[in-house]
Design a protein around this motif. Structure first.
Motif, PDB file in Angstrom:
ATOM      1  N   PRO A 149       0.820  -1.217   0.000  1.00 15.39           N
ATOM      2  CA  PRO A 149       0.000   0.000   0.000  1.00 15.39           C
ATOM      3  C   PRO A 149       0.854   1.267   0.000  1.00 15.39           C
ATOM      4  CG  PRO A 149      -0.710  -1.516   1.728  1.00 15.39           C
ATOM      5  CD  PRO A 149       0.509  -2.107   1.119  1.00 15.39           C
ATOM      6  N   GLU A 150       2.019   1.184   0.609  1.00 16.63           N
ATOM      7  CA  GLU A 150       2.842   2.386   0.693  1.00 16.63           C
ATOM      8  C   GLU A 150       3.516   2.737  -0.624  1.00 16.63           C
ATOM      9  OE1 GLU A 150       4.665   0.875   4.410  1.00 16.63           O
ATOM     10  OE2 GLU A 150       4.314   2.956   4.973  1.00 16.63           O
ATOM     11  N   LEU A 151       3.637   1.755  -1.499  1.00 20.01           N
ATOM     12  CA  LEU A 151       4.151   2.058  -2.834  1.00 20.01           C
ATOM     13  C   LEU A 151       3.161   2.897  -3.616  1.00 20.01           C
ATOM     14  CD1 LEU A 151       5.669  -1.296  -4.100  1.00 20.01           C
ATOM     15  CD2 LEU A 151       6.812   0.892  -4.086  1.00 20.01           C
ATOM     16  N   LEU A 152       1.892   2.772  -3.256  1.00 23.90           N
ATOM     17  CA  LEU A 152       0.828   3.374  -4.054  1.00 23.90           C
ATOM     18  C   LEU A 152       0.397   4.747  -3.556  1.00 23.90           C
ATOM     19  CD1 LEU A 152      -1.376   0.169  -4.309  1.00 23.90           C
ATOM     20  CD2 LEU A 152       0.221   1.048  -6.013  1.00 23.90           C
ATOM     21  N   THR A 153       0.692   5.044  -2.302  1.00 23.55           N
ATOM     22  CA  THR A 153       0.195   6.303  -1.759  1.00 23.55           C
ATOM     23  C   THR A 153       1.107   7.453  -2.136  1.00 23.55           C
ATOM     24  OG1 THR A 153       1.368   5.847   0.285  1.00 23.55           O
ATOM     25  CG2 THR A 153      -0.961   5.275   0.218  1.00 23.55           C
ATOM     26  N   GLN A 154       0.550   8.635  -2.067  1.00 20.81           N
ATOM     27  CA  GLN A 154       1.324   9.826  -2.346  1.00 20.81           C
ATOM     28  C   GLN A 154       1.472  10.587  -1.039  1.00 20.81           C
ATOM     29  OE1 GLN A 154      -0.457  12.748  -4.985  1.00 20.81           O
ATOM     30  NE2 GLN A 154       1.488  12.878  -6.058  1.00 20.81           N
TER      31      GLN A 154
END
Ligand code: AVJ
Ligand code: FE
Length: 438
Positions: A35-40
């Motif tokens: 999920p942290e790869l996807l958040t900004q």
């Protein structure tokens, strides 16, 4: 023979491609949950999964298609990863490749690139591949995005990256806050025959400068605190008019990631809270803050040419060096580069990295803001594409020099130029001061 040279160069390229990929994966796969790869974390930054696939798409465009003449692998995703089609703020809403697909895609590009490397000829009459240029461009591109990904990690609230214990930075007590005279006269600015230099570093040209003084070390956090304690953030006299506007509208009163607890200044660094180390070069200040500090101190920022002369010119030999200390590649005794530690070394470290003028830490530790706008050198020719440098030329961007602790040694030659808006603070930037000698 030339063929043997070409083989050696290809071996070096394969090794550098693999090293930059290890670094990119270390900043994404190994330490991050999906999920942290996807958040900004900030509209200033891309989601890490965008950087990751963009790195591979750039490699596909330049190494697979342009250099090797290979067939497109995923032409339908080119638009998604074109930095000009989609500004950072809108990237999280794009139908990006999910992490597993992004990793598989960049691995497939890499396999094909390595498969073609043997047959590519580095002919001197083809400027794209001569000296391995386009391979160097792609490796440096990946490392530059790795540094950007580190800035993204720094913006996160939680501790994410292992914090290696920095090997003690070599120091000899340091020259303290001191300055040296750089005598008037010409020097050679820019890259002359470096095959991996970018278009914006060329051509090498003579620049004649009046005499000036420049600091031997970057401005420390302790020195910057003195500016704060003297009311520097509240005194319009020290600020460029646009800087004062930034100061008032942003409400900033300290470098990025600093906060106050009672009488103590703390900072958040990769998720960990610690006292601000007074002897470390100040980091995460924008150009306006650097400019205001310098004016308060009765000084000014160096021009880009002044920075480079202090870094590269050898007055005894009458030539410019590749690095401050000479032409030998950077190592751990000369400069703090390549993410060995997640922080700058104390101001005054690395006596073996000093330039001919005795100026320290020009390379590594923190990027240094200069007073100069980002422009092409006389005789500049865009190569191999306008969107690397040329479209950014003008008064909007200020030049930074010298690389930070996060910069890879391959992109830390003394001619390398970085640039950003004068309000930006998420990059690993500090500064040093200069003054006219007259
Ligand atoms: C030279 C660091 C300003 O990150 O915008 C990356 C480097 N160019 N992809 C940037 C770059 C294309 C560039 N800087
Ligand atoms: Fe890029």
């Amino acid at each position: 023979t030339p063929v043997q040279d070409e083989d050696a160069l290809k071996e070096l390229i394969a090794a550098e491609l693999s090293a930059s990929r290890d670094r990119s994966l270390g900043l994404t796969t190994d330490v991050l949950a999906t999920p942290e790869l996807l958040t900004q974390v900030s509209p200033l930054m891309s989601p890490l999964v965008w950087d990751l696939a963009h790195i591979g798409n750039y490699e596909e465009l330049w190494l697979l298609r342009a250099a090797a003449g290979g067939d497109p692998l995923r032409p339908e995703i080119d638009g998604l990863y074109d930095a000009f089609e989609h500004p950072r703020a809108e990237r999280p809403k794009l139908p990006l490749l999910p992490p597993d697909e992004a990793r598989a895609y960049i691995a497939e590009v890499r396999t094909r690139v390595l498969g073609t490397l043997e047959d590519v000829r580095f002919r001197p009459d083809n400027p794209l591949t001569a000296g391995g240029f386009v391979y160097g461009m792609v490796v440096q591109h990946e490392h530059q995005h790795d540094e950007t990904m580190l800035a993204t990690h720094q913006l996160r609230r939680d501790a994410a990256l292992p914090d290696p214990d920095p090997a003690a930075a070599p120091a000899d007590g340091g020259p303290g806050r001191d300055e040296v005279l750089v005598e008037a006269g010409p020097f050679v600015m820019g890259a002359e025959d470096d095959p991996w230099a970018y278009d914006n570093e060329r051509p090498g040209h003579l620049v004649d400068l009046p005499a000036y003084y420049i600091d031997t070390v970057p401005v420390s956090a302790g020195a910057y605190l003195a500016f704060m304690a003297a009311g520097g953030y509240d005194d319009e006299r020290w600020w460029d008019p646009a800087g004062w506007e930034w100061r008032c509208s942003s409400g900033r009163r300290a470098p990025g990631f600093w906060f106050r607890e009672g009488v103590q200044w703390l900072r958040r660094r990769f998720g960990r809270v610690e006292p601000v180390p007074l002897d470390e070069p100040v980091q995460h200040v924008c150009w306006y803050e650097a400019d205001a500090y310098a004016r308060w101190a009765g000084r000014r920022l160096p021009t880009e040419a002044e920075w480079e002369k202090a870094a590269r010119w050898d007055p005894a030999a009458g030539r410019s060096r590749r690095h401050p200390w000479g032409d030998d590649p950077p190592d751990a005794t000369r400069a703090n580069l390549g993410q060995r530690a997640l922080r700058p070394a104390p101001a005054g470290a690395y006596p073996r990295g000093a330039s001919a003028y005795g100026v320290r830490q020009l390379v590594g530790d923190v990027w240094e803001w200069t007073s100069s706008d980002f422009r092409g050198y006389p005789g500049f020719r865009s190569f191999p594409y306008k969107e690397y440098s040329e479209v950014f030329f003008g008064a909007d961007y200020k030049v930074l020099r010298g690389g930070s602790w996060a910069t890879h040694p391959l992109a830390a030659r003394g001619t390398f130029r970085n640039w950003d808006y004068p309000i930006r603070r998420q990059i690993f930037a500090g500064f040093r001061c200069a003054r006219d000698a007259a």
